[in-house]
Design an enzyme around this catalytic site. Structure first.
Site, mmCIF file in Angstrom:
data_model
loop_
_atom_site.group_PDB
_atom_site.id
_atom_site.type_symbol
_atom_site.label_atom_id
_atom_site.label_comp_id
_atom_site.label_asym_id
_atom_site.label_seq_id
_atom_site.Cartn_x
_atom_site.Cartn_y
_atom_site.Cartn_z
ATOM 1 N N ASP A 1 4.809 -0.713 -10.720
ATOM 2 C CA ASP A 1 4.286 -1.028 -9.386
ATOM 3 C C ASP A 1 3.360 -2.256 -9.449
ATOM 4 O O ASP A 1 3.492 -3.198 -8.659
ATOM 5 C CB ASP A 1 3.519 0.200 -8.871
ATOM 6 C CG ASP A 1 3.116 0.106 -7.410
ATOM 7 O OD1 ASP A 1 3.807 -0.581 -6.628
ATOM 8 O OD2 ASP A 1 2.092 0.724 -7.049
ATOM 9 N N HIS B 1 10.511 -2.880 -1.738
ATOM 10 C CA HIS B 1 9.510 -2.705 -2.805
ATOM 11 C C HIS B 1 9.746 -1.454 -3.659
ATOM 12 O O HIS B 1 9.848 -1.570 -4.893
ATOM 13 C CB HIS B 1 8.099 -2.748 -2.212
ATOM 14 C CG HIS B 1 7.032 -2.282 -3.137
ATOM 15 N ND1 HIS B 1 6.682 -2.974 -4.277
ATOM 16 C CD2 HIS B 1 6.246 -1.168 -3.129
ATOM 17 C CE1 HIS B 1 5.728 -2.311 -4.920
ATOM 18 N NE2 HIS B 1 5.449 -1.212 -4.246
ATOM 19 N N HIS C 1 7.355 6.476 -4.152
ATOM 20 C CA HIS C 1 5.955 6.409 -4.573
ATOM 21 C C HIS C 1 4.954 6.054 -3.478
ATOM 22 O O HIS C 1 3.781 6.404 -3.582
ATOM 23 C CB HIS C 1 5.771 5.493 -5.803
ATOM 24 C CG HIS C 1 5.715 4.028 -5.504
ATOM 25 N ND1 HIS C 1 6.826 3.229 -5.408
ATOM 26 C CD2 HIS C 1 4.664 3.197 -5.262
ATOM 27 C CE1 HIS C 1 6.472 1.985 -5.147
ATOM 28 N NE2 HIS C 1 5.159 1.938 -5.053
ATOM 29 N N ASP C 2 5.395 5.355 -2.427
ATOM 30 C CA ASP C 2 4.459 4.999 -1.350
ATOM 31 C C ASP C 2 4.636 5.856 -0.098
ATOM 32 O O ASP C 2 4.001 5.581 0.920
ATOM 33 C CB ASP C 2 4.614 3.514 -0.983
ATOM 34 C CG ASP C 2 3.869 2.586 -1.955
ATOM 35 O OD1 ASP C 2 2.822 3.005 -2.495
ATOM 36 O OD2 ASP C 2 4.337 1.450 -2.172
ATOM 37 N N GLU D 1 1.418 8.020 0.743
ATOM 38 C CA GLU D 1 0.289 7.121 1.035
ATOM 39 C C GLU D 1 0.484 6.352 2.351
ATOM 40 O O GLU D 1 -0.468 6.154 3.101
ATOM 41 C CB GLU D 1 0.142 6.135 -0.136
ATOM 42 C CG GLU D 1 -1.205 5.453 -0.200
ATOM 43 C CD GLU D 1 -1.343 4.652 -1.493
ATOM 44 O OE1 GLU D 1 -1.381 5.267 -2.568
ATOM 45 O OE2 GLU D 1 -1.397 3.409 -1.406
ATOM 46 N N ASP D 2 1.684 5.918 2.616
ATOM 47 C CA ASP D 2 1.890 4.955 3.714
ATOM 48 C C ASP D 2 2.779 5.404 4.863
ATOM 49 O O ASP D 2 3.044 4.617 5.778
ATOM 50 C CB ASP D 2 2.477 3.644 3.137
ATOM 51 C CG ASP D 2 1.493 2.926 2.224
ATOM 52 O OD1 ASP D 2 0.284 3.115 2.399
ATOM 53 O OD2 ASP D 2 1.955 2.191 1.324
HETATM 54 P P1 NDP Z 1 -4.655 -4.573 -0.725
HETATM 55 O O1 NDP Z 1 -4.642 -3.260 -1.398
HETATM 56 O O2 NDP Z 1 -5.174 -4.697 0.657
HETATM 57 O O3 NDP Z 1 -3.215 -5.205 -0.697
HETATM 58 C C1 NDP Z 1 -2.412 -5.239 -1.818
HETATM 59 C C2 NDP Z 1 -1.361 -4.188 -1.682
HETATM 60 O O4 NDP Z 1 -0.547 -4.462 -0.549
HETATM 61 C C3 NDP Z 1 -0.440 -4.179 -2.856
HETATM 62 O O5 NDP Z 1 -0.980 -3.401 -3.886
HETATM 63 C C4 NDP Z 1 0.820 -3.595 -2.244
HETATM 64 O O6 NDP Z 1 0.631 -2.191 -2.294
HETATM 65 C C5 NDP Z 1 0.787 -4.033 -0.786
HETATM 66 N N1 NDP Z 1 1.637 -5.180 -0.360
HETATM 67 C C6 NDP Z 1 2.267 -5.301 0.826
HETATM 68 N N2 NDP Z 1 2.917 -6.462 0.927
HETATM 69 C C7 NDP Z 1 2.725 -7.115 -0.230
HETATM 70 C C8 NDP Z 1 3.166 -8.385 -0.733
HETATM 71 N N3 NDP Z 1 3.933 -9.232 -0.045
HETATM 72 N N4 NDP Z 1 2.765 -8.765 -1.964
HETATM 73 C C9 NDP Z 1 2.004 -7.933 -2.699
HETATM 74 N N5 NDP Z 1 1.536 -6.724 -2.275
HETATM 75 C C10 NDP Z 1 1.908 -6.314 -1.039
HETATM 76 O O7 NDP Z 1 -5.391 -5.631 -1.659
HETATM 77 P P2 NDP Z 1 -6.824 -5.557 -2.227
HETATM 78 O O8 NDP Z 1 -7.701 -4.814 -1.298
HETATM 79 O O9 NDP Z 1 -6.716 -5.119 -3.640
HETATM 80 O O10 NDP Z 1 -7.293 -7.057 -2.236
HETATM 81 C C11 NDP Z 1 -7.304 -7.805 -3.409
HETATM 82 C C12 NDP Z 1 -8.693 -8.263 -3.715
HETATM 83 O O11 NDP Z 1 -9.180 -9.077 -2.650
HETATM 84 C C13 NDP Z 1 -9.682 -7.132 -3.907
HETATM 85 O O12 NDP Z 1 -10.361 -7.322 -5.140
HETATM 86 C C14 NDP Z 1 -10.634 -7.223 -2.725
HETATM 87 O O13 NDP Z 1 -11.973 -6.997 -3.102
HETATM 88 C C15 NDP Z 1 -10.473 -8.636 -2.265
HETATM 89 N N6 NDP Z 1 -10.535 -8.790 -0.815
HETATM 90 C C16 NDP Z 1 -10.743 -10.031 -0.327
HETATM 91 C C17 NDP Z 1 -10.765 -10.250 1.009
HETATM 92 C C18 NDP Z 1 -10.913 -11.637 1.477
HETATM 93 O O14 NDP Z 1 -11.044 -12.539 0.675
HETATM 94 N N7 NDP Z 1 -10.835 -11.864 2.746
HETATM 95 C C19 NDP Z 1 -10.640 -9.151 1.981
HETATM 96 C C20 NDP Z 1 -10.382 -7.882 1.359
HETATM 97 C C21 NDP Z 1 -10.340 -7.731 0.009
HETATM 98 P P3 NDP Z 1 1.791 -1.091 -2.413
HETATM 99 O O15 NDP Z 1 2.454 -1.195 -3.738
HETATM 100 O O16 NDP Z 1 1.047 0.201 -2.233
HETATM 101 O O17 NDP Z 1 2.700 -1.401 -1.295
HETATM 102 ZN ZN ZN Z 2 3.881 0.224 -4.512
#
Ligand code: NDP
Ligand code: ZN
Length: 182
Positions: free
Chosen positions: A122, A35, A61-62, A65-66
């Protein structure tokens, strides 16, 4: 070969080591490092970015955070400029998730021009991944909500890089089509 290439290679090594035990949440559990490399390469090839500190920051960048990487470590290894960029795109994990999501929307337009480009790359990579290689346990609704949330963040990032914005718009349009959002 110049200093910038050395900085970028060092960032790749550092980030790969820090993300060593992490996987993306796609069904194949791809190595996490895919990523940050994808984000940096998108800045270069789509955004035309040739700013080596920004490309290094994209690779890192991550990490704060991670992973267990600390700001002091990044400062020592990569300097104040790269650290500042990484911090600009790092969420405060001590805050609840809903607040963090809201803060990304509210703070996007106040970021530096360079951090805005990094955030755009990103977000466009993430919506590509969420629509093509989604986390196996995500409902359709959750994927749709992610796209809509990213749109609100990107609103504050506009005016920073027309090519990245156009690619984001394409990914969003195609992602919405794939997720049945019209
Ligand atoms: P998250 O932040 O939990 O997850 C998305 C992040 O995960 C990305 O920004 C990315 O961050 C990382 N990531 C890791 N693997 C992948 C992959 N294969 N594809 C894409 N991203 C990946 O998501 P949200 O909390 O934003 O959830 C989205 C929406 O869903 C929100 O609006 C929330 O309210 C809702 N929601 C719904 C739920 C449900 O329906 N059960 C439960 C929780 C939330 P990075 O770039 O930092 O790696
Ligand atoms: Zn990222």
């Amino acid at each position: 070969m110049n200093e910038g290439l050395g900085l970028i290679l060092k960032a790749m090594r550092f980030s790969a080591e820090k993300h060593n035990d992490q996987r993306r949440r796609d069904s194949k559990s791809s190595p996490y490092i895919n990523h940050p490399i994808q984000v940096a390469e998108t800045l270069w090839s789509v955004g035309g970015v040739r700013d080596e500190a920004l490309l290094a920051a994209a690779i890192l960048h991550d990490t704060i955070e991670d992973t267990d990487a600390t700001p002091e470590e990044i400062r020592r290894e990569f300097g104040e400029d790269v650290l500042g960029l990484v911090l600009e795109v790092t969420d405060d994990k001590s805050l609840p998730k809903e607040i963090r999501k809201q803060l990304q929307i509210e703070t996007a337009s106040h970021k530096s021009l360079r951090a805005k480009q990094l955030k755009l790359a990103d977000k466009l990579c993430n919506i590509h991944d969420i629509t093509r290689f989604p986390p196996a346990d995500w409902s359709l609704k959750r994927k749709q909500e992610y796209l809509l949330w990213s749109e609100k963040v990107v609103k504050g990032l506009r005016g920073s890089n027309p090519e990245l914005e156009a690619r984001y718009d394409e990914e969003l349009r195609e992602g919405k089509r794939l997720l049945g959002m019209g």
